[in-house]
Design a protein around this motif. Structure first.
Motif, PDB file in Angstrom:
ATOM      1  N   ALA A  24       0.813  -1.211   0.000  1.00 50.62           N
ATOM      2  CA  ALA A  24       0.000   0.000   0.000  1.00 50.62           C
ATOM      3  C   ALA A  24       0.848   1.262   0.000  1.00 50.62           C
ATOM      4  O   ALA A  24       0.424   2.306  -0.506  1.00 50.62           O
ATOM      5  N   ASP A  25       2.062   1.174   0.574  1.00 53.18           N
ATOM      6  CA  ASP A  25       2.932   2.354   0.601  1.00 53.18           C
ATOM      7  C   ASP A  25       3.748   2.512  -0.676  1.00 53.18           C
ATOM      8  O   ASP A  25       4.601   3.391  -0.781  1.00 53.18           O
ATOM      9  N   GLY A  26       3.493   1.651  -1.669  1.00 55.13           N
ATOM     10  CA  GLY A  26       4.189   1.749  -2.943  1.00 55.13           C
ATOM     11  C   GLY A  26       5.486   0.986  -3.007  1.00 55.13           C
ATOM     12  O   GLY A  26       6.134   0.941  -4.059  1.00 55.13           O
ATOM     13  N   SER A  27       5.914   0.360  -1.919  1.00 60.07           N
ATOM     14  CA  SER A  27       7.182  -0.374  -1.935  1.00 60.07           C
ATOM     15  C   SER A  27       7.035  -1.684  -2.695  1.00 60.07           C
ATOM     16  O   SER A  27       5.963  -2.295  -2.733  1.00 60.07           O
ATOM     17  N   VAL A  28       8.136  -2.113  -3.309  1.00 59.95           N
ATOM     18  CA  VAL A  28       8.143  -3.358  -4.064  1.00 59.95           C
ATOM     19  C   VAL A  28       8.177  -4.536  -3.094  1.00 59.95           C
ATOM     20  O   VAL A  28       9.035  -4.607  -2.220  1.00 59.95           O
ATOM     21  N   VAL A  29       7.229  -5.458  -3.238  1.00 56.66           N
ATOM     22  CA  VAL A  29       7.176  -6.642  -2.374  1.00 56.66           C
ATOM     23  C   VAL A  29       7.841  -7.834  -3.053  1.00 56.66           C
ATOM     24  O   VAL A  29       8.595  -8.580  -2.440  1.00 56.66           O
ATOM     25  N   PHE A  30       7.564  -8.035  -4.349  1.00 57.93           N
ATOM     26  CA  PHE A  30       8.202  -9.142  -5.065  1.00 57.93           C
ATOM     27  C   PHE A  30       8.189  -8.869  -6.554  1.00 57.93           C
ATOM     28  O   PHE A  30       7.391  -8.079  -7.058  1.00 57.93           O
ATOM     29  N   ARG A  31       9.123  -9.543  -7.231  1.00 54.60           N
ATOM     30  CA  ARG A  31       9.166  -9.595  -8.688  1.00 54.60           C
ATOM     31  C   ARG A  31       9.538 -11.020  -9.039  1.00 54.60           C
ATOM     32  O   ARG A  31      10.565 -11.519  -8.593  1.00 54.60           O
ATOM     33  N   LYS A  32       8.707 -11.697  -9.823  1.00 55.15           N
ATOM     34  CA  LYS A  32       8.957 -13.112 -10.088  1.00 55.15           C
ATOM     35  C   LYS A  32       8.653 -13.470 -11.537  1.00 55.15           C
ATOM     36  O   LYS A  32       7.780 -12.860 -12.167  1.00 55.15           O
ATOM     37  N   LYS A  33       9.350 -14.475 -12.026  1.00 51.72           N
ATOM     38  CA  LYS A  33       9.078 -15.078 -13.312  1.00 51.72           C
ATOM     39  C   LYS A  33       8.670 -16.516 -13.036  1.00 51.72           C
ATOM     40  O   LYS A  33       9.428 -17.278 -12.435  1.00 51.72           O
ATOM     41  N   LEU A  34       7.465 -16.910 -13.483  1.00 46.31           N
ATOM     42  CA  LEU A  34       6.892 -18.192 -13.084  1.00 46.31           C
ATOM     43  C   LEU A  34       6.392 -18.983 -14.282  1.00 46.31           C
ATOM     44  O   LEU A  34       5.911 -18.401 -15.266  1.00 46.31           O
ATOM     45  N   SER A  35       6.495 -20.323 -14.163  1.00 48.06           N
ATOM     46  CA  SER A  35       5.881 -21.183 -15.168  1.00 48.06           C
ATOM     47  C   SER A  35       4.370 -21.178 -14.957  1.00 48.06           C
ATOM     48  O   SER A  35       3.868 -20.693 -13.934  1.00 48.06           O
ATOM     49  N   ARG A  36       3.646 -21.762 -15.886  1.00 42.41           N
ATOM     50  CA  ARG A  36       2.177 -21.770 -15.780  1.00 42.41           C
ATOM     51  C   ARG A  36       1.703 -22.463 -14.504  1.00 42.41           C
ATOM     52  O   ARG A  36       0.882 -21.886 -13.768  1.00 42.41           O
ATOM     53  N   ALA A  91      -0.215 -20.330 -11.219  1.00 40.36           N
ATOM     54  CA  ALA A  91      -1.533 -20.600 -10.631  1.00 40.36           C
ATOM     55  C   ALA A  91      -1.420 -20.804  -9.126  1.00 40.36           C
ATOM     56  O   ALA A  91      -2.226 -20.266  -8.352  1.00 40.36           O
ATOM     57  N   ARG A  92      -0.419 -21.601  -8.697  1.00 38.49           N
ATOM     58  CA  ARG A  92      -0.250 -21.856  -7.261  1.00 38.49           C
ATOM     59  C   ARG A  92       0.131 -20.580  -6.516  1.00 38.49           C
ATOM     60  O   ARG A  92      -0.378 -20.293  -5.431  1.00 38.49           O
ATOM     61  N   PHE A  93       1.038 -19.823  -7.109  1.00 37.78           N
ATOM     62  CA  PHE A  93       1.524 -18.601  -6.469  1.00 37.78           C
ATOM     63  C   PHE A  93       0.374 -17.623  -6.243  1.00 37.78           C
ATOM     64  O   PHE A  93       0.223 -17.058  -5.150  1.00 37.78           O
ATOM     65  N   MET A  94      -0.458 -17.427  -7.254  1.00 41.02           N
ATOM     66  CA  MET A  94      -1.547 -16.464  -7.121  1.00 41.02           C
ATOM     67  C   MET A  94      -2.579 -16.938  -6.095  1.00 41.02           C
ATOM     68  O   MET A  94      -3.164 -16.132  -5.370  1.00 41.02           O
ATOM     69  N   ALA A  95      -2.793 -18.248  -6.020  1.00 43.12           N
ATOM     70  CA  ALA A  95      -3.733 -18.778  -5.030  1.00 43.12           C
ATOM     71  C   ALA A  95      -3.218 -18.574  -3.610  1.00 43.12           C
ATOM     72  O   ALA A  95      -4.014 -18.455  -2.667  1.00 43.12           O
ATOM     73  N   ASP A  96      -1.901 -18.515  -3.446  1.00 39.80           N
ATOM     74  CA  ASP A  96      -1.307 -18.358  -2.115  1.00 39.80           C
ATOM     75  C   ASP A  96      -1.247 -16.908  -1.645  1.00 39.80           C
ATOM     76  O   ASP A  96      -0.962 -16.652  -0.467  1.00 39.80           O
TER      77      ASP A  96
END
Length: 379
Positions: free
Chosen positions: A23-35, A39-44
């Motif tokens: 919410a404060d604009g700070s970067v939390v993560f940047r990731k490159k993911l397989s399909r 799906a698992r990452f977004m569900a978590d």
């Protein structure tokens, strides 16, 4: 580091790039993911806003993300870029902040966008871009003086011209016409390579104030320096029509067509003027048919051709064209043309209905008011 509140997603066939911010604009993560990983990452992830480009696969993923509690926004492609670069470094973090800030601004999350752009102020190479965007955010929130301050802070570099133009546009939106004109004059000295464009803007301001002769004189002066520039010729032609200088209008548009024979706008402007202001209908039809061939779905050209048919007495055909033009572009002059043809056909109730609806729908109502003064049945 805060909890993620917005995730930007770059959808691809096999590899997905995601970027999350707090919410404060700070970067939390940047990731490159397989399909499967994606799906698992977004569900978590905790429920948050997910922004994706409105592309073919976006609707499938939107349903999937909604099922696990996320709010999904599909937005224009230009606001969603690949968020993660191949190398993780401060420069890429800055670019990610910039990209997610644009997404937040597009989604009207101005507080979060402002926080991201303010962080970019600390990066010298991003300072001018951040200042420009902070100015635009302030303008969006009607913080006029603050917006002008941000724009005026950009005095050098490739964004200086855009910042100055943004201040002029903002002042015009606020009806501060003299201030806007003063800035345009200063810009003509500060940006001599943009002088012709700035003279067009100056003329447009005067034209909007109904000072048509002043606008005409400015454009004439600009054409002394650039006698074949298409944009200047077209602009002066439109102003000439308001001054009843149809000789100048025709001459300027013909010059454009010598150099640009397939310019649909010039063909339309010349054809419409001949149809509306003269009885040279054969010439008008030649120009308008060519314009329609070049741009068959362009509402203003469909309208022009419909108006020519009305002037020729072909009322049923005219009504069809004008109805189609208005459906594509609900604009005051097109509405007035359509209503006038309906009245000529004796379809009074339908004309009244279209008139009432157009009064609510269109922004510039002057053509409708002019029509109402001419036809008692519209009162």
């Amino acid at each position: 580091m805060g909890e993620v509140t917005i995730i930007g997603v770059d959808l691809a066939k096999n590899v997905f790039q995601v970027h999350g911010a707090a919410a404060d604009g700070s970067v939390v993560f940047r990731k490159k993911l397989s399909r499967p990983q994606f799906a698992r990452f977004m569900a978590d992830q905790p429920p948050c806003l997910v922004a994706m480009e409105a592309c073919a696969s976006a609707h499938y993923w939107a349903r999937e993300f909604s099922r696990v509690g996320h709010d999904v926004e599909l937005i224009a492609p230009q606001f969603v870029k690949p968020y993660v670069k191949s190398q993780k470094n401060d420069a890429n973090d800055a670019e990610a902040l910039y990209e997610l800030g644009l997404v937040s601004a597009q989604l009207k999350q101005f507080k979060q966008a402002r926080q991201m752009f303010q962080q970019l102020l600390e990066q010298p190479s991003w300072r001018t871009q951040a200042s420009l965007l902070l100015g635009k955010l302030a303008a969006e929130e009607q913080q006029i003086d603050k917006a002008l301050g941000w724009f005026d802070s950009i005095t050098q570099g490739p964004l200086a011209f855009e910042a100055s133009l943004s201040s002029v546009s903002l002042l015009m939106n606020q009806k501060r016409v003299q201030e806007a004109l003063g800035r345009v004059k200063i810009m003509q000295t500060s940006f001599p390579e943009q002088k012709a464009r700035l003279m067009m803007i100056e003329a447009e301001i005067y034209n909007g104030q109904k000072q048509h002769q002043k606008a005409f004189d400015i454009l004439t002066a600009a054409l002394h320096e650039k006698p074949r520039q298409k944009e200047l010729l077209y602009a002066r032609a439109l102003v000439a029509e308001k001054l009843d200088r149809l000789d100048v209008l025709e001459d300027d548009l013909r010059k454009i067509l010598v150099d640009h024979p397939d310019d649909a706008n010039a063909l339309n402007a010349l054809g419409y003027t001949l149809a509306d202001r003269t009885e040279r209908y054969v010439e008008a039809e030649e120009y308008l048919k060519r314009a329609l061939e070049l741009a068959p779905d362009e509402a203003v050209i469909i309208d022009s051709y419909g108006w020519l048919l009305y002037r020729l007495g072909r009322l049923e055909e005219a009504e069809g064209y004008l109805r189609r033009a208005y459906q594509r572009l609900p604009e005051g002059e097109i509405a007035a043309h359509w209503i006038e043809v309906l009245l000529a056909l004796g379809r009074i109730d339908e004309a009244r209905k279209v008139f009432a609806e157009a009064l609510v729908k269109v922004e510039d109502k002057q053509h409708l008011f002019d029509l109402q003064r001419r036809f008692e049945v519209l009162h």
